[in-house]
Write a protein that holds these residues in place. Structure first.
Motif, PDB file in Angstrom:
ATOM      1  N   GLN A 215       1.183   7.732   8.347  1.00 10.26           N
ATOM      2  CA  GLN A 215       2.191   8.208   7.450  1.00 10.26           C
ATOM      3  C   GLN A 215       3.191   7.620   7.115  1.00 10.26           C
ATOM      4  N   PRO A 216       3.753   7.771   6.012  1.00  9.98           N
ATOM      5  CA  PRO A 216       5.149   7.292   5.489  1.00  9.98           C
ATOM      6  C   PRO A 216       6.294   7.950   6.653  1.00  9.98           C
ATOM      7  N   PHE A 217       7.102   7.476   6.643  1.00 15.53           N
ATOM      8  CA  PHE A 217       8.303   7.940   7.502  1.00 15.53           C
ATOM      9  C   PHE A 217       9.086   9.123   6.844  1.00 15.53           C
TER      10      PHE A 217
ATOM     11  N   THR B  29       4.812  -0.834   1.139  1.00 12.28           N
ATOM     12  CA  THR B  29       5.470   0.356   1.106  1.00 12.28           C
ATOM     13  C   THR B  29       4.180   1.249   1.835  1.00 12.28           C
ATOM     14  N   THR B  30       2.994   0.803   1.600  1.00 13.51           N
ATOM     15  CA  THR B  30       1.911   1.398   2.108  1.00 13.51           C
ATOM     16  C   THR B  30       1.662   0.851   3.491  1.00 13.51           C
TER      17      THR B  30
ATOM     18  N   MET C 286       9.144  -3.017  -2.355  1.00 16.37           N
ATOM     19  CA  MET C 286       8.743  -3.259  -0.815  1.00 16.37           C
ATOM     20  C   MET C 286       9.704  -2.740   0.240  1.00 16.37           C
ATOM     21  N   VAL C 287       9.451  -2.985   1.478  1.00 16.71           N
ATOM     22  CA  VAL C 287      10.352  -2.367   2.576  1.00 16.71           C
ATOM     23  C   VAL C 287      10.746  -3.555   3.199  1.00 16.71           C
TER      24      VAL C 287
ATOM     25  N   THR D 252       4.541  -7.899   6.626  1.00 19.62           N
ATOM     26  CA  THR D 252       4.394  -8.341   8.095  1.00 19.62           C
ATOM     27  C   THR D 252       3.212  -7.826   8.429  1.00 19.62           C
ATOM     28  N   LYS D 253       2.595  -6.643   8.087  1.00 18.21           N
ATOM     29  CA  LYS D 253       1.598  -5.956   8.656  1.00 18.21           C
ATOM     30  C   LYS D 253       0.285  -6.604   8.235  1.00 18.21           C
TER      31      LYS D 253
END
Length: 341
Positions: free
Chosen positions: A53-55, A43-44, A33-34, A21-22
């Motif tokens: 930064q990751p959540f 994920t990055t 994947m997320v 999506t990004k």
């Protein structure tokens, strides 16, 4: 909007290809994947829009289509409490040009919660309505009724330590509506007439009933604050008093009027007294006014400026001064002899 992300793996050939999506790149069949709300990310790529930064623990907040970690969301969008300075998540109270947790927005005098009860701004402070009424009355030199919380313009009564409008009560004896003359006895309120019939002692000064502590002296009863020295009018409050011709005096003024006061310490001479030059001294305070040498009844001394001077200091006086002093004392003695003859 608070959300929890979900990571997933795809098995090769088990599903069609996905686009991030990004970054809009295709995700590898073997890549983690997320997946959130039917959309997927590397994920990055699934990171905070502010710090990238990751959540932490998969917790994030959404605002206007962008996702933020908890810390950055609070910094950017959550209000800070005016008392505890912590971020406010959930209900926020807007008042006094600031934001507050509901549990932090309290009356600055009685610390009662204000979030649901409402408040009044008083001299830059948030107060409950009752404390505001008390502060307003205090500034006017008046009381606030403990029952209806309004200012008592005139004529209050005190009941169990609090002020009230008299008309909130009735006499416990005759049932009549009370006024400012009402009196309390044994936890009950009475009109003045019923109160005075109850055998309560009457103060010898104000002629009013004595409701609490009573002082018996001079054959009368007194309010503690009304039993005072006849000279300085200060209450005795349990200290020793002296009676003379139907009047009471404190120790100092009794001895000033009828006794002896030490010329040095200004206290009452309770023991032996040393008298000279129409003055009195405690025996241990009679000393030379120049060298401060202690003297007794047997010590020879001289008078200078109505004060005692020892023989040693007198001998040091200039000869001319001693002659003048001698001449002066001789004239005084002659006048005293003539006045007595």
């Amino acid at each position: 909007m608070l959300s929890l992300l979900r990571r997933s793996h795809r098995k090769a050939g088990a599903a069609p290809s996905y686009t991030c999506t990004k970054c809009h790149e295709t995700l590898s069949p073997w890549e983690q994947m997320v997946n959130f709300n039917g959309r997927v990310w590397h994920t990055t790529c699934f990171v905070c829009a502010q710090c990238f930064q990751p959540f932490p623990e998969g917790v994030f907040y959404e605002f206007e289509g962008r996702k933020y970690c908890e810390h950055d969301f609070h910094v950017l969008f959550a209000p800070c409490c005016g008392k505890c300075r912590e971020f406010i998540v959930g209900r926020v109270i807007k008042a006094m040009n600031n934001s507050w947790h509901p549990d932090c927005f309290l009356c600055e005098i009685c610390v009662a919660p204000l979030a649901d009860e409402g408040f009044v701004k008083n001299a830059g402070r948030a107060l409950c309505r009752e404390c505001n009424a008390k502060e307003k009355a205090k500034g006017m030199g008046k009381y606030v009724c403990h029952k209806c919380h309004s200012i008592i313009d005139s004529g209050h009564i005190k009941f169990r330590g609090e002020a009230y409008h008299p008309y909130h009560f009735n006499c416990s004896s005759c049932g009549s509506e009370l006024n400012a003359d009402a009196r309390e006895k044994s936890g009950e309120l009475y009109c003045l007439r019923c109160h005075d019939k109850m055998g309560i002692p009457i103060c010898g000064a104000c002629r009013r009933p004595i409701e609490e502590r009573v002082v018996h002296a001079l054959g009368k009863a007194w309010h503690v604050e009304h039993f005072v020295c006849a000279k300085c009018e200060r209450p005795f409050y349990g200290t020793r008093h002296y009676e003379k011709k139907g009047l009471a005096y404190c120790e100092t003024h009794y001895h000033q009027l009828f006794g002896n006061i030490c010329f040095v310490c200004n206290n009452v001479v309770t023991g032996d007294v040393f008298g000279a030059f129409n003055k009195s001294w405690c025996v241990g305070h009679f000393a030379c006014s120049i060298c401060d040498r202690k003297m007794s009844h047997k010590t020879k001394f001289f008078e200078f400026d109505l004060k005692p001077v020892c023989r040693v200091c007198h001998e040091k006086f200039p000869g001319e001064l001693k002659k003048r002093l001698k001449k002066y004392h001789e004239e005084v003695s002659k006048k005293q002899i003539m006045s007595n003859s």
